[in-house]
Design an enzyme around this catalytic site. Structure first.
Site, short mmCIF file in Angstrom:
data_model
loop_
_atom_site.label_atom_id
_atom_site.label_comp_id
_atom_site.label_asym_id
_atom_site.label_seq_id
_atom_site.Cartn_x
_atom_site.Cartn_y
_atom_site.Cartn_z
N HIS A 9 0.80 -1.23 0.00
CA HIS A 9 0.00 0.00 0.00
C HIS A 9 0.82 1.27 0.00
O HIS A 9 0.25 2.35 0.08
CB HIS A 9 -0.92 0.04 1.22
CG HIS A 9 -2.11 -0.86 1.10
ND1 HIS A 9 -3.30 -0.42 0.57
CD2 HIS A 9 -2.29 -2.16 1.42
CE1 HIS A 9 -4.17 -1.42 0.59
NE2 HIS A 9 -3.59 -2.49 1.09
N LYS A 20 -9.35 13.99 3.80
CA LYS A 20 -8.47 12.82 3.86
C LYS A 20 -7.55 13.03 5.05
O LYS A 20 -7.53 14.11 5.62
CB LYS A 20 -7.65 12.66 2.57
CG LYS A 20 -6.97 13.95 2.11
CD LYS A 20 -6.22 13.78 0.80
CE LYS A 20 -7.10 13.76 -0.41
NZ LYS A 20 -6.95 12.55 -1.22
N ARG A 21 -6.78 12.00 5.46
CA ARG A 21 -5.82 12.22 6.52
C ARG A 21 -4.91 13.39 6.16
O ARG A 21 -4.61 13.62 4.99
CB ARG A 21 -4.99 10.96 6.76
CG ARG A 21 -5.77 9.83 7.42
CD ARG A 21 -6.25 10.21 8.82
NE ARG A 21 -5.16 10.33 9.74
CZ ARG A 21 -4.86 9.44 10.69
NH1 ARG A 21 -5.59 8.36 10.84
NH2 ARG A 21 -3.84 9.63 11.50
N LYS A 80 -14.69 8.16 -4.72
CA LYS A 80 -15.98 8.49 -4.09
C LYS A 80 -16.48 9.84 -4.57
O LYS A 80 -17.68 10.01 -4.82
CB LYS A 80 -15.84 8.48 -2.57
CG LYS A 80 -15.46 7.12 -1.99
CD LYS A 80 -15.23 7.22 -0.48
CE LYS A 80 -13.98 6.51 -0.05
NZ LYS A 80 -13.61 6.83 1.35
N LYS A 92 0.12 14.62 0.92
CA LYS A 92 -1.20 14.88 0.35
C LYS A 92 -1.40 16.37 0.04
O LYS A 92 -2.32 16.75 -0.67
CB LYS A 92 -2.29 14.36 1.28
CG LYS A 92 -2.35 12.82 1.39
CD LYS A 92 -3.40 12.39 2.42
CE LYS A 92 -3.47 10.88 2.63
NZ LYS A 92 -4.27 10.18 1.59
N THR A 146 -8.71 6.43 -2.58
CA THR A 146 -10.06 5.94 -2.86
C THR A 146 -11.06 7.08 -2.71
O THR A 146 -12.14 7.03 -3.28
CB THR A 146 -10.46 4.79 -1.91
OG1 THR A 146 -10.16 5.18 -0.57
CG2 THR A 146 -9.71 3.51 -2.26
C1 LIG Z 1 -12.21 7.10 1.61
C2 LIG Z 1 -11.76 7.51 2.95
C3 LIG Z 1 -10.41 7.78 3.17
C4 LIG Z 1 -9.36 7.70 2.08
O1 LIG Z 1 -9.30 8.94 1.45
P1 LIG Z 1 -8.10 9.30 0.46
O2 LIG Z 1 -8.57 10.59 -0.16
O3 LIG Z 1 -8.05 8.21 -0.55
O4 LIG Z 1 -6.89 9.44 1.26
C5 LIG Z 1 -10.02 8.16 4.44
N1 LIG Z 1 -10.90 8.28 5.44
C6 LIG Z 1 -12.22 8.03 5.26
C7 LIG Z 1 -13.15 8.20 6.41
C8 LIG Z 1 -12.68 7.63 4.02
O5 LIG Z 1 -13.98 7.37 3.86
#
Ligand SMILES: *Cc1c(COP(=O)(O)O)cnc(C)c1O
Length: 848
Positions: free
Chosen positions: A371, A562-563, A674, A568, A670
């Site tokens: 990952h 995101k985190r 979404k 990022k 991911t």
């Molecule tokens: C999808 C998701 C992530 C991953 O987000 P990235 O933009 O891919 O880093 C992190 N936290 C939550 C709660 C999510 O639903």
């Protein structure tokens, strides 16, 4: 209440399985009385939620038991997904969707004087993961069940999940997550199926009665693993798979020896120490920490899970010779990589198999998903720590390594460097066990999580392994489940789509392509826009409530959730906000659309720079949001406590999705998927799955900017001097100078210095190098947003072309190319059709 149900296999509708509104109402009331022990006059909202949750759980259990019976009878292969994190999100709404029970339950709840949405909203989500990796495991569990693949998700039942985030004075504050305080209605504890796990101690050699040389592990301590099972139902199928999470408990609740000599507190202390093992999730998303407790957690859940599989296997089989035909074990990152050594130990030490055969079975059983490419995130454990906790595993790893390096030596005689690079042991300084190497050597398949990432793996961190075994490597691009991330989180959009093209897309996301023919239908586009507006209104109301801030749902919702991590690049985003702010202050007539910048995400508690970025975002918001001179044209919002529940509100409300990581750093992402599935356009770099998203939706429907991975490498290779970008770009200079002037810090010129100093001196993630390209690309976004018809076309095409990013597609790829496994259909049957189902001879009762 002998209603005949629509399912011919089920004769009688009863309180626990019936699906009619009347039966559901009765069941909710019964559960309130007999499980919660409350009557309506004194029931809290939480009691009502629990009563409803138990009502739904009964329906799940019927499917789950049917599934279990079928799997045992058919002796089919099972996928075991090993993951230290499962970020499943709240269960109630999702189960209603997958049971196809939303409408009858809504009616039953309303006729009981309750509000379904209020009950759904009260559920505290199990925060058993940090971010993308844990969420991926959850999406995969949904798709496995939906595709009717026999599967078990194995993980850890943390008593405290990821911390709750509060924002005080602009800073992140961590609050412990007490998700279990009111009980968890979705799980069932199975203390009767507990297993024992050894830790510490030493090893001894002996000769067995056949004269074979053997090794015995004498542990320093033993803990008990208790399984907690949660049914994971597929969408509109009867398959309900098991997510089995382990909780640690003292092997004996009291150490009687100590008790007898009067050391009562010493005995209790031991109990406390054992139970600490599954007490808390480590809140680091990317970098590793090397803490002993973390290694103990990893070993604990792997050891429990492998014992569980062997027990299941023996229920159906005579011997372990065909273990690999019963189980396909997937390692979600290196967190469970100790499974390589543990399976060898179980086969060789505990079950007396010879090394060669055990090694074949181990390799054939295991697959490894990588990952991350970030060097600081590659797990390694100091030999000393490893050997003191897992002395036998260290010996086994040495043995694996010796045999492996002998093989390498035959292939590459005289190449000492190669040997050192491939070794399972890092000997370059302080000695370490390299977990990614262990996973590679012990698995038959190795995959990355997006096309670019899988290529970079072969060129960088796993290059030597790729040269050795190219056939082991493949790509499995991540996906997300459209059930949670469209149907549940965006019901308006989902209904609208189904009105036009039917609802087969929910299980077959490629069908969204049918939307393409509607792109030129202006009425369709108008309806499409209205939905986005309504969803944005909902989020605006949430922002009003939580942040006490008014934002305009007509403005462009520009979202990065995101985190928080430097790679990022939330700081690149905020630099652009400051740039726009300066532009508007200098030229109030500037013709750009109003924007609402929305941020959300947790920082690891020890990650100072990430926490400072949160503070900067809030500090900029404080100034910009109340500066009347720019007339509400910019708003900056930081949404506290970003989690799955909040994600379900946020992704559907976005116009613009920020996917701006430094090229080569985000393995897949991911969140990007979404957002797109819900009609946002993406501004992004050529990183992770962005590359494939852009390929699918078309370059003309994607806002691309920034250096590519080779350009990033070239720039670093040639010597990167961020200072030159600062000096060479008046806009950038103005932004950084404004921060350093203390303008956003009540005059404190030092507050953000660590951040600006880092950008100007190191800038490891090339924020300054990409700044101008990002600003230019954002100007294109602004321009495009001024043309709502064209924007809508692009938004529709984004959704229409997202089929590839369903986790159903990912799981099909894993099934075909790694797991070699077929679906097994489950028929829903009455569990006790004639009332005599308990008449089973005692010797036929078995537990698992
Ligand atoms: C999808 C998701 C992530 C991953 O987000 P990235 O933009 O891919 O880093 C992190 N936290 C939550 C709660 C999510 O639903």
């Amino acid at each position: 209440m002998n209603l005949v149900t629509s399912n011919p296999l089920i004769q009688v509708e009863d309180d626990r399985t019936g699906l009619s509104v009347e039966t559901l109402k009765r069941a909710i009331a019964d559960n309130l009385f007999y499980i919660q022990g409350k009557f309506p006059g004194i029931a809290t909202q939480q009691d009502c939620y629990m009563a409803l949750a138990y009502t739904i759980r009964d329906r799940l259990l019927q499917r789950w038991l049917n599934t279990y019976q079928t799997y045992l009878a058919k002796e089919n292969k099972v996928v075991c997904y090993l993951s230290a994190e499962f970020l499943v999100g709240p269960h109630l709404g999702n189960n209603l969707i997958n049971l196809d029970l939303w409408e009858p339950v809504k009616q039953a709840v309303e006729e009981s004087g309750l509000d379904l949405q209020a009950l759904i909203d009260i559920e505290e989500e199990p925060g058993l993961g940090n971010g993308g990796l844990g969420r991926l495991a959850a999406c995969y569990m949904d798709s496995l069940a939906t595709l009717e693949i026999p599967a078990i998700g194995y993980g850890i039942r943390y008593e405290f999940g990821i911390f709750d985030q509060e924002i005080r004075d602009g800073w992140q504050v961590e609050i412990t997550d007490k998700w279990l305080q009111y009980g968890n209605p979705w799980e069932i504890a199975r203390p009767e199926a507990a297993v024992l796990v050894k830790l510490g101690g030493h090893t001894e050699t002996y000769t067995d009665d056949k004269g074979h040389y053997r090794v015995r592990w004498i542990p320093g301590s033993v803990v008990k693993g208790i399984p907690y099972d949660t049914p994971i139902l597929g969408y509109k199928v009867s398959t309900a798979n098991n997510m089995r999470l382990w909780r640690a408990e003292a092997a004996e609740s009291f150490d009687f020896q100590r008790f007898n000599i009067g050391d009562y507190y010493g005995a209790v202390n031991e109990k406390v120490a054992s139970e600490n093992l599954t007490k808390v999730l480590y809140p680091n998303d990317e970098p590793i920490q090397g803490k002993e407790l973390r290694l103990a957690q990893q070993y604990f859940f792997v050891a429990c899970s492998l014992q569980d599989m062997i027990r299941l296997h023996f229920f159906e089989n005579q011997s372990l010779d065909n273990f690999h035909e019963s189980f396909a074990i997937q390692l979600n990152d290196t967190h469970p990589a100790i499974a390589v050594a543990e399976l060898m130990r179980l086969l060789v030490d505990e079950h007396g198999m010879d090394w060669h055969q055990a090694w074949g079975i181990t390799q054939k059983s295991l697959g490894y998903t990588n990952h991350t490419l970030l060097p600081e995130a590659l797990e390694k454990w100091s030999l000393e720590l490893f050997g003191s906790l897992l002395p036998r595993h260290l010996e086994i790893i040495y043995e694996i390594n010796q045999r492996f390096l002998d093989e390498v030596r035959l292939r590459y005689p005289q190449d000492g460097d190669k040997l050192a690079r491939l070794s399972l042991i890092d000997n370059s300084g302080e000695q370490y066990v390299r977990m990614a190497h262990l996973a590679c050597v012990g698995s038959h398949a190795i995959n990355g999580v997006a096309a670019l990432h899988s290529e970079l793996l072969k060129e960088t961190v796993l290059k030597d392994f790729y040269e050795l075994w190219p056939e082991k490597f493949s790509n499995k691009t991540n996906g997300v489940t459209p059930r949670r991330w469209m149907v549940l989180s965006n019901p308006r959009r989902s209904r609208y789509i189904s009105q036009y093209i039917g609802d087969t897309w929910i299980k077959d996301l490629d069908r969204l392509r049918d939307l393409e023919s509607l792109v030129e239908d202006s009425q369709f586009r108008q309806g499409w826009r209205e939905i986005k507006y309504q969803v944005k209104q909902d989020l605006a109301a949430y922002i009003q409530r939580k942040n006490n801030l008014t934002v305009d749902p007509h403005s462009l919702f520009d979202i990065q959730v995101k985190r928080i991590h430097e790679y990022k690049r939330q700081h690149l985003n905020i630099l652009h906000v400051i740039h726009l702010y300066l532009q508007l202050k200098n030229n109030p007539q500037l013709d750009i659309p109003s924007r609402t910048f929305i941020f959300g995400g947790k920082a690891a508690p020890g990650y100072f720079m990430a926490k400072l970025i949160i503070k900067l975002i809030n500090a900029v918001g404080e100034v910009v949001n109340r500066d009347a001179s720019i007339g509400n044209r910019l708003k900056v919002v930081f949404l506290a406590d970003y989690n799955v529940t909040l994600g379900q509100r946020v992704y559907p409300a976005a116009d613009l999705s920020e996917q701006i990581s430094t090229a080569g750093k985000e393995a897949s992402g991911t969140g990007n998927m979404k957002f797109s599935m819900n009609g946002a356009l993406t501004i992004g770099t050529l990183d992770g799955a962005n590359v494939e998203i852009r390929e699918e939706v078309g370059a003309e429907n994607f806002f691309l900017f920034g250096l590519t991975t080779p350009e990033v490498n070239q720039l670093k290779h040639n010597g990167y001097h961020p200072w030159d970008y600062y000096n060479g770009n008046a806009n950038l200079k103005a932004v950084i100078d404004l921060i350093n002037s203390g303008f956003f810090a009540h005059g404190d010129t030092g507050l953000f210095r660590p951040l600006t100093d880092s950008l100007l001196s190191q800038d490891p993630y090339l924020v300054l190098a990409d700044f101008q390209a990002y600003v230019d690309c954002q100007a294109q976004v602004s321009q495009a947003y001024q043309d709502p018809e064209q924007w809508s076309r692009m938004s529709i095409l984004n959704v229409a072309r997202m089929g590839k990013f369903s986790s159903d597609r990912s799981i099909r790829d894993y099934c075909r190319e790694i797991w070699n496994i077929q679906p097994v259909q489950i028929e829903l049957q009455d569990l006790c059709p004639d009332g005599t189902c308990l008449l089973i001879p005692p010797e036929k009762r078995n537990y698992h």
